[in-house]
Each structure stands twice: as structure tokens, then as C-alpha cells.
Design a protein around this motif. Structure first.
Motif, PDB file in Angstrom:
ATOM      1  N   LEU A 194      56.631  49.106  39.268  1.00  0.00           N
ATOM      2  CA  LEU A 194      55.697  49.271  40.383  1.00  0.00           C
ATOM      3  C   LEU A 194      55.398  50.743  40.625  1.00  0.00           C
ATOM      4  N   ALA A 195      56.426  51.580  40.555  1.00  0.00           N
ATOM      5  CA  ALA A 195      56.222  53.019  40.760  1.00  0.00           C
ATOM      6  C   ALA A 195      55.280  53.590  39.707  1.00  0.00           C
ATOM      7  N   SER A 196      55.396  53.117  38.473  1.00  0.00           N
ATOM      8  CA  SER A 196      54.510  53.574  37.408  1.00  0.00           C
ATOM      9  C   SER A 196      53.074  53.168  37.684  1.00  0.00           C
ATOM     10  N   ALA A 197      52.869  51.954  38.177  1.00  0.00           N
ATOM     11  CA  ALA A 197      51.515  51.491  38.498  1.00  0.00           C
ATOM     12  C   ALA A 197      50.918  52.318  39.634  1.00  0.00           C
ATOM     13  N   ILE A 198      51.755  52.661  40.607  1.00  0.00           N
ATOM     14  CA  ILE A 198      51.274  53.478  41.735  1.00  0.00           C
ATOM     15  C   ILE A 198      50.869  54.869  41.238  1.00  0.00           C
ATOM     16  N   GLU A 206      48.726  50.751  47.714  1.00  0.00           N
ATOM     17  CA  GLU A 206      48.006  49.476  47.771  1.00  0.00           C
ATOM     18  C   GLU A 206      47.358  49.151  46.428  1.00  0.00           C
ATOM     19  N   LYS A 207      46.678  50.139  45.862  1.00  0.00           N
ATOM     20  CA  LYS A 207      46.038  49.922  44.560  1.00  0.00           C
ATOM     21  C   LYS A 207      47.081  49.733  43.460  1.00  0.00           C
ATOM     22  N   GLY A 208      48.171  50.491  43.556  1.00  0.00           N
ATOM     23  CA  GLY A 208      49.224  50.349  42.562  1.00  0.00           C
ATOM     24  C   GLY A 208      49.838  48.963  42.588  1.00  0.00           C
ATOM     25  N   SER A 209      50.051  48.431  43.789  1.00  0.00           N
ATOM     26  CA  SER A 209      50.605  47.086  43.917  1.00  0.00           C
ATOM     27  C   SER A 209      49.655  46.048  43.340  1.00  0.00           C
ATOM     28  N   LEU A 210      48.363  46.236  43.591  1.00  0.00           N
ATOM     29  CA  LEU A 210      47.368  45.308  43.036  1.00  0.00           C
ATOM     30  C   LEU A 210      47.340  45.393  41.515  1.00  0.00           C
ATOM     31  N   LEU A 211      47.453  46.613  40.986  1.00  0.00           N
ATOM     32  CA  LEU A 211      47.457  46.806  39.537  1.00  0.00           C
ATOM     33  C   LEU A 211      48.662  46.109  38.916  1.00  0.00           C
ATOM     34  N   TYR A 212      49.821  46.294  39.514  1.00  0.00           N
ATOM     35  CA  TYR A 212      51.034  45.682  38.968  1.00  0.00           C
ATOM     36  C   TYR A 212      50.969  44.158  39.061  1.00  0.00           C
ATOM     37  N   THR A 213      50.427  43.667  40.167  1.00  0.00           N
ATOM     38  CA  THR A 213      50.317  42.218  40.345  1.00  0.00           C
ATOM     39  C   THR A 213      49.342  41.610  39.346  1.00  0.00           C
ATOM     40  N   ALA A 214      48.225  42.314  39.113  1.00  0.00           N
ATOM     41  CA  ALA A 214      47.177  41.762  38.252  1.00  0.00           C
ATOM     42  C   ALA A 214      47.481  41.924  36.771  1.00  0.00           C
ATOM     43  N   TYR A 215      48.035  43.061  36.387  1.00  0.00           N
ATOM     44  CA  TYR A 215      48.212  43.358  34.964  1.00  0.00           C
ATOM     45  C   TYR A 215      49.660  43.578  34.534  1.00  0.00           C
ATOM     46  N   GLY A 216      50.555  43.604  35.498  1.00  0.00           N
ATOM     47  CA  GLY A 216      51.946  43.899  35.172  1.00  0.00           C
ATOM     48  C   GLY A 216      52.675  42.708  34.576  1.00  0.00           C
ATOM     49  N   SER A 217      53.983  42.869  34.456  1.00  0.00           N
ATOM     50  CA  SER A 217      54.817  41.888  33.754  1.00  0.00           C
ATOM     51  C   SER A 217      55.581  40.980  34.701  1.00  0.00           C
ATOM     52  N   ASN A 218      55.175  40.929  35.953  1.00  0.00           N
ATOM     53  CA  ASN A 218      55.949  40.179  36.940  1.00  0.00           C
ATOM     54  C   ASN A 218      56.130  38.715  36.560  1.00  0.00           C
ATOM     55  N   GLY A 219      55.176  38.158  35.827  1.00  0.00           N
ATOM     56  CA  GLY A 219      55.260  36.764  35.443  1.00  0.00           C
ATOM     57  C   GLY A 219      56.144  36.496  34.242  1.00  0.00           C
ATOM     58  N   GLN A 220      56.765  37.530  33.693  1.00  0.00           N
ATOM     59  CA  GLN A 220      57.579  37.382  32.484  1.00  0.00           C
ATOM     60  C   GLN A 220      59.072  37.178  32.783  1.00  0.00           C
ATOM     61  N   TRP A 221      59.414  37.048  34.056  1.00  0.00           N
ATOM     62  CA  TRP A 221      60.819  36.986  34.433  1.00  0.00           C
ATOM     63  C   TRP A 221      61.345  35.554  34.553  1.00  0.00           C
ATOM     64  N   GLY A 222      60.573  34.568  34.155  1.00  0.00           N
ATOM     65  CA  GLY A 222      60.960  33.172  34.361  1.00  0.00           C
ATOM     66  C   GLY A 222      62.309  32.809  33.774  1.00  0.00           C
ATOM     67  N   LEU A 223      62.540  33.148  32.506  1.00  0.00           N
ATOM     68  CA  LEU A 223      63.800  32.799  31.851  1.00  0.00           C
ATOM     69  C   LEU A 223      64.965  33.549  32.481  1.00  0.00           C
ATOM     70  N   PHE A 224      64.757  34.795  32.809  1.00  0.00           N
ATOM     71  CA  PHE A 224      65.822  35.566  33.469  1.00  0.00           C
ATOM     72  C   PHE A 224      66.212  34.891  34.777  1.00  0.00           C
ATOM     73  N   ASP A 225      65.227  34.486  35.558  1.00  0.00           N
ATOM     74  CA  ASP A 225      65.501  33.864  36.851  1.00  0.00           C
ATOM     75  C   ASP A 225      66.249  32.545  36.711  1.00  0.00           C
TER      76      ASP A 225
END
Length: 347
Positions: A194-198, A206-225
Motif C-alpha cells: 500500500l505504501a508503494s502505491a501511495i 486516497e489515490k494510492g489506496s484506490l490504485l492498490y485496490t484496483a491493480y494490487g495483489s490483495n486478491g491473491q491472499w486466498g490460499l494464505f488465508d
């Protein structure tokens, strides 16, 4: 010749034909009310009878339907219990993430130590004896005080404080240190992503959070979870299994990663776990011809908007590392739901 009788429990399923008269003797399969009788011989039939195969198939269907009907209530209860447990674990995990995120956000200087803490707790895994791994052993004073863990006590103290808060709202028992340490690494990584996106958005949160949400890897944590339910060991892991990363040669690092099933690719992507200065660590790793291409690959990836290659490979590697030698208990942190006595309800 012997006879086999089947109870006619589901007459509607049978292709019934008119019953023959009592005086009829030509039927090879005489039918009587309530019972179906067939001779055990080749499938034959006539205008007033059934083929043995049809009767057997129908009887099997009747039995199958009866079994399904009798077990459906148990299946429904099992499914309901499973859904309740999933919801309990999901809600608890969400709260854990929130607690860790808050703790780490207020102590971002400890992020490198949290990452190394998670690595050192997990990479103690020994394939030959199937011992060690991410089992929370690093919490013991005799292990956290070892040379390879120098400087990590502050991170451990932060997580111990977070654990006290987590245990205070856990309804399914104490949170294991094994889960705590690996989940903290997850939260720390998300914080760096998130800090990198900001930063890429000129410091606009605000824009950094949107960038991370839209293009980041947040959806890749399924197996870890899903790997939520690690068990704590009750003793320190043996000494000599974890290198002093800041003093180790690249070959020593490669050997250690190889011992747990990883290669140069995983070593390169986990550069942030190997010491407080990722740039200096990568400069060292780049001196090895096997690791150099991967270091360059991830450096280029971090320059892109989404950092996809770097973030996805890092998540994948941490996911594998964080369950080495662990048998995940998938009912961890669940609890019995009190039953409601409907007779005491006032309408």
C-alpha cells in the motif's frame, strides 16, 4: 430352481401390468400382491411379466431413495455446522487483521524485523525429521536471543501485545503464536504494498489506496488465508538451522532455501525478509549468476504500477513458507453456538 423375493416398497416406480388370474400358469414370473418374485435365470419376460433387470433396478432405486431421505437431515446439519464454523473463522480472521494492521501502522519501523521474524520462525523446518517450521518456537527466550535473531525482540514484543488484544475477543481459544507471526508478516507486506502505491500517486493516500485496490495483489491472499490454524510447539527448535542473514554468503542463503524446497527465484523475491536494507541485500544477491536474473526481474516489476510479478510471487512464496511442516487445523478458533430454548420465548 430357487426364488428371490423383493419387497415392493415403491409400486409407483414399477411398470406395472395387470395381474394375471389365479388360474394362469403360463407366466414365468407370477406376481402376487405385495411381493415381486423372479426366477434367477436369463432376462426373459412375456406380456404379463417383468424382466428381472427392471425389478432389480427399481428395487435399487427404492433403497437409494430411502437412504437419501434418511440421511438428508444429517447432511443438512453438517452443512449448517460447516457454514457456521466458516463464518466464525472468517469474522475472527478479519478482526485479527484489523488488530495487526493498526499495530503495524503505528510501528512501521518494525516492518523489516517482523518479516525476518516470520522467516526465521518458518525456515527452521527440517525435511529429514519433519520438525521445526512456522510453529511459534521463536517466542521462547532461548531462541529469540540467538545470534540470527538479533534485533527481532522489539517485533516480538509488539506482536505479544497484539496477541493480548486478540485473545481478549477470541471466542475460540487463544490465538497461536504460529498464526500470529505469519499473519503479522502478511499485514506487514500489505502495508508495504500500500505504501508503494501511495508513493506512485505522489503521496496521495486516497489515490494510492484506490490504485492498490484496483491493480494490487490483495486478491491473491486466498490460499494464505485458508491456512489458518497452525499449532504452537512447546519447545524451542534446535540451534544451527537458521543462518545469520546479514553475515551469510549468497551460497549459504541458497543452500538454506534449497533445504526447504526453494530456489534462487524464491530467494530473490524474499529479499525484504533478509535484513533491514532491501537495496543492500539485493546488491549482494545480484553477485550470484543464478539469483541475478530474478533480482532484476523483481526490481523491474516494482517500477510498474501494479508490481504484479513481484507481489504475486512474494505472496506465493510466503504462503508456502508459512505452512512448512504444519498440519492446519481447520476448525481452529470456532466455538459452540448456544442453543435457544424456544419454549422460554415470550411471544
Amino acid at each position: 430352481m430357487g426364488l428371490v423375493s423383493f419387497l415392493s416398497t415403491v409400486p409407483s416406480l414399477l411398470p406395472l401390468t395387470p395381474l394375471p388370474s389365479a388360474s394362469s400358469s403360463s407366466s414365468r414370473c407370477p406376481i402376487h400382491a405385495g411381493t415381486v418374485r423372479c426366477k434367477i435365470e436369463a432376462d426373459v419376460t412375456n406380456e404379463n411379466g417383468f424382466r428381472r433387470r427392471d425389478v432389480i433396478n427399481c428395487f435399487g432405486t427404492a433403497i437409494g431413495m430411502e437412504l437419501i431421505a434418511s440421511s438428508s437431515s444429517h447432511v443438512e446439519v453438517a452443512h449448517a455446522a460447516d457454514l457456521i464454523q466458516r463464518r466464525q473463522r472468517s469474522d475472527f480472521q478479519t478482526n485479527v487483521k484489523s488488530t495487526l494492521y493498526t499495530a503495524i501502522k503505528a510501528n512501521q519501523d518494525l516492518i523489516p524485523s517482523i518479516l525476518t521474524l516470520a522467516l526465521n520462525d518458518a525456515i527452521s523446518y527440517d525435511k529429514a525429521t519433519k520438525s521445526g517450521g512456522p510453529n511459534g518456537s521463536i517466542r521462547f527466550s532461548s531462541e529469540i536471543s540467538r545470534p540470527e535473531n538479533k534485533g527481532l525482540s522489539g517485533a516480538l514484543t509488539l506482536l505479544e501485545d497484539a496477541k493480548k488484544e486478540i485473545d481478549s475477543y477470541s471466542k475460540g481459544g487463544p490465538f497461536s503464536f504460529a498464526d500470529l507471526i505469519q499473519c503479522a508478516a502478511q499485514s506487514a507486506l500489505k502495508s508495504t504494498f500500500l505504501a508503494s502505491a501511495i508513493r506512485k500517486c505522489g503521496g496521495n493516500e486516497e489515490k494510492g489506496s484506490l490504485l492498490y485496490t484496483a491493480y494490487g495483489s490483495n486478491g491473491q491472499w486466498g490460499l494464505f488465508d485458508r491456512q489458518f490454524g497452525r499449532s504452537d510447539t512447546q519447545e524451542p527448535d534446535p540451534e544451527g538451522r537458521v543462518p545469520q542473514w546479514q553475515k551469510a554468503s549468497v551460497q549459504e542463503m541458497k543452500d538454506k532455501f534449497k533445504a526447504v524446497g526453494f530456489g534462487p527465484r524464491q530467494l530473490a523475491v524474499m529479499s525484504a525478509f533478509l535484513g533491514p536494507d532491501q537495496v543492500a541485500t539485493e546488491a549482494l544477491l545480484a553477485t550470484d549468476p543464478d539469483v541475478l536474473p530474478w533480482v532484476q526481474k523483481y526490481q523491474r516489476s516494482r517500477e510498474t504500477v501494479s508490481e504484479t510479478d513481484y507481489q504475486v510471487d512474494l505472496i506465493t512464496t510466503l504462503t508456502k513458507l508459512s505452512c512448512l511442516g504444519q498440519d492446519i487445523y481447520y476448525e481452529a478458533y470456532t466455538y459452540a453456538v448456544p442453543k435457544v430454548d424456544l419454549t422460554k420465548l415470550k411471544l
